[in-house]
Design an enzyme around this catalytic site. Structure first.
Site, PDB file in Angstrom:
ATOM      1  N   HIS A 157       0.860  -1.207  -0.018  1.00  0.00           N
ATOM      2  CA  HIS A 157      -0.023  -0.047  -0.012  1.00  0.00           C
ATOM      3  C   HIS A 157       0.964   1.276   0.037  1.00  0.00           C
ATOM      4  CE1 HIS A 157      -4.256  -1.852   0.745  1.00  0.00           C
ATOM      5  NE2 HIS A 157      -3.255  -2.752   0.954  1.00  0.00           N
ATOM      6  N   ASP A 364       3.272   9.439  -0.605  1.00  0.00           N
ATOM      7  CA  ASP A 364       2.200   8.679  -0.084  1.00  0.00           C
ATOM      8  C   ASP A 364       1.947   7.670  -1.389  1.00  0.00           C
ATOM      9  OD1 ASP A 364       0.083   7.915   1.053  1.00  0.00           O
ATOM     10  OD2 ASP A 364      -0.763  10.035   1.369  1.00  0.00           O
TER      11      ASP A 364
HETATM   12  C1  G6P Z   1      -1.189   3.413   6.367  1.00  0.00           C
HETATM   13  C2  G6P Z   1      -0.745   1.987   6.031  1.00  0.00           C
HETATM   14  C3  G6P Z   1      -1.652   0.947   6.828  1.00  0.00           C
HETATM   15  C4  G6P Z   1      -2.016   1.156   8.038  1.00  0.00           C
HETATM   16  C5  G6P Z   1      -2.722   2.693   8.154  1.00  0.00           C
HETATM   17  C6  G6P Z   1      -2.909   2.989   9.671  1.00  0.00           C
HETATM   18  O1  G6P Z   1      -2.440   3.552   5.500  1.00  0.00           O
HETATM   19  O2  G6P Z   1      -0.378   1.636   4.462  1.00  0.00           O
HETATM   20  O3  G6P Z   1      -1.072  -0.595   6.585  1.00  0.00           O
HETATM   21  O4  G6P Z   1      -2.754   0.298   8.566  1.00  0.00           O
HETATM   22  O5  G6P Z   1      -1.484   3.391   7.722  1.00  0.00           O
HETATM   23  O6  G6P Z   1      -1.683   2.875  10.410  1.00  0.00           O
HETATM   24  P1  G6P Z   1      -1.774   1.766  11.470  1.00  0.00           P
HETATM   25  O7  G6P Z   1      -0.318   1.831  12.173  1.00  0.00           O
HETATM   26  O8  G6P Z   1      -2.623   2.625  12.735  1.00  0.00           O
HETATM   27  O9  G6P Z   1      -2.290   0.776  11.428  1.00  0.00           O
END
Ligand code: G6P
Length: 465
Positions: A157, A364
């Site tokens: 992602h 991003d």
């Molecule tokens: C980004 C990453 C995700 C992640 C999200 C929220 O979008 O690509 O993998 O889940 O941030 O971050 P966190 O550390 O709270 O899961």
């Protein structure tokens, strides 16, 4: 029907009620899984003293959700450590924030093994396994060690960094090699895919076989699959009762000033300091329209166990305070800076009330706020999107006002242009972007990826069944 197993570190089951508060990955996955009677596996978000591998199983809106708790040391070495102090900053071009600590790498390997051991017994012949994001790169290798022969795909992602940056990671070869235990490796944009190929061709003596990549004695399919949002649903949500209520509150509180809005997890990759500096520039350069705008930045705190996140939070507190101190009047504040998390339907109302969406990350993978901002607009009076050229979304949303997020002057000029833009130009730009986000939505992304994964290596599945 083939069963889809989705694996991600963060699991956020869909409620179908618009009250989910998380962004990015988890929202996209819950939308993608809703149509499959699929299984979603990942971390529960909780820690226990020792790892038990015990599964918490729940059913949500047609999706089975199975999660495991992790140990405190897993949290520190795997999640806060290798995932968020090593890979995240490096892949977002912040080598200055990247920490290389051997214990992080060990924790990362350990958790991937633990996930594999817990997940493997749940996998049935014929299941498609779809693994997500940088936390879980070695998961397929661990599943293969346990004898799993199903088709397994990986989707990243976040950006894949340039070759010269990737080689600064100790043990980079081992990490990249583990991607060759997948059948399909997907990226957000053709650029990231190319950067990956370049690494493999130069560092691992890889060769292209048609559109596949061969290295480490294995062949893997690679592709770009830009993730989307559930645009139709979000557009509907922007007209829901709750969204209208929020819209009206915003209108009343901005006293019909032009609202400029930013919504981001509080993360150094999002370019928030530079954005604030850009807005400050705008205030300094445009005294005549100064009092006609309000900048609302919503930035829910994130990854608070990591120092770099505590530091950026402190800097933003001080920056927003300074701008307000400098420019505010007894009846007006230029910046409204909020660390609270909002429901998606409320955010839809905020986006609809905004004249300008300010999405200026320094790097991003994609950025789904940009797409949701477009989806939420009123077709008869749409707002203007200002977008960083370093967001994956810039590849698709070409009608946005594009900026270099490192330049406060460019942000300031784009704000001026956006606020002055006449209705016909706003409609023309928005219409094309709306078509794009509606066509390349989250279902299109899922179908393209799952279609490509289903098409590979039929033989393994035959062997397994
Ligand atoms: C980004 C990453 C995700 C992640 C999200 C929220 O979008 O690509 O993998 O889940 O941030 O971050 P966190 O550390 O709270 O899961």
């Amino acid at each position: 029907m083939t069963r889809l197993i989705v694996v991600s570190n963060r699991v956020n089951p869909p409620t179908g009620k618009g009250d989910e508060t998380v962004g990015g990955l988890a929202m996209a996955l819950s939308a993608a899984l809703r149509e499959y009677s699929g299984l979603w596996f990942g971390w529960s978000g909780k820690t226990t003293e020792t790892f038990t591998g015990e599964l918490n199983v729940e059913r949500h809106d047609g999706v089975t959700v199975a999660t495991v708790d992790l140990e405190e040391s897993d949290l520190n070495e795997y999640y806060n450590g290798y995932a968020n102090k090593t890979l995240w900053p490096l892949f977002h071009y912040r080598q200055d924030l990247t920490a290389y600590d051997r214990s992080y790498g060990e924790g990362y390997e350990r958790v991937n093994q633990r996930f594999a051991e817990t997940l493997a017994p749940l996998i049935e012949p014929g299941d498609l396994v779809w693994v997500h994001d940088y936390h879980l790169i070695p998961l397929a290798r661990e599943l293969r060690r346990l004898g799993v022969k199903n088709r397994i795909g990986f989707f990243l992602h976040i950006p894949w960094p340039a070759h010269q940056l990737m080689v600064t990671l100790p043990g980079h070869q081992k990490l990249v090699q583990s991607l060759f235990d997948y059948d399909l490796v997907g990226f957000q944009t053709p650029d990231y895919r190319q950067a990956f190929e370049e690494y493999v061709l130069t560092e691992a003596q890889g060769v292209m076989v048609g559109s596949d990549l061969r290295a480490f004695g294995r062949t893997v399919k690679v592709g770009a699959f830009p993730i989307g949002v559930d645009a139709a649903e979000f557009a509907q949500m922007a007209k829901s009762e709750r969204a209208w209520r929020t819209y009206n509150v915003m209108m009343a509180h901005t006293a019909f000033r032009s609202l400029i809005v930013g919504v981001d997890r509080l993360d150094y990759s999002k370019g928030l300091e530079e954005r604030f500096a850009g807005f400050e520039h705008f205030l300094a350069d445009n005294p005549e329209v100064r009092r006609e705008v309000l900048f609302l930045q919503i930035a829910p705190v994130s990854r608070e166990g990591v120092e770099a996140y505590q530091e950026i939070r402190a800097r933003l507190d001080s920056l927003s305070g300074r701008i307000n101190g400098e420019y505010a009047d007894i009846d007006w504040n230029p910046v409204r800076y909020v660390n609270k998390n909002y429901r998606r339907d409320e955010l839809a109302g905020v986006y609809r009330a905004a004249r300008v969406g300010l999405v200026t990350p320094l790097r991003d993978g994609m950025n789904l706020v940009a797409k949701e901002f477009v989806a939420a607009q009123d077709p008869d009076d749409p707002g203007v999107l200002i977008l960083s050229r370093f967001a994956g979304a810039a590849d698709q949303l070409k009608q946005a006002l594009m900026v270099n997020p490192n330049s406060p002057e460019e942000i300031s000029e784009a704000l001026k242009r956006a606020l002055a833009m006449e209705l016909p130009e706003r409609i023309a730009r928005w219409t094309q972007m709306f078509e794009t986000v509606t066509r390349d939505d989250v279902s299109a992304w899922r179908d393209a990826y799952v279609g490509a994964l289903s098409g590979v290596r039929e033989t393994y599945t035959a062997l397994a069944s």
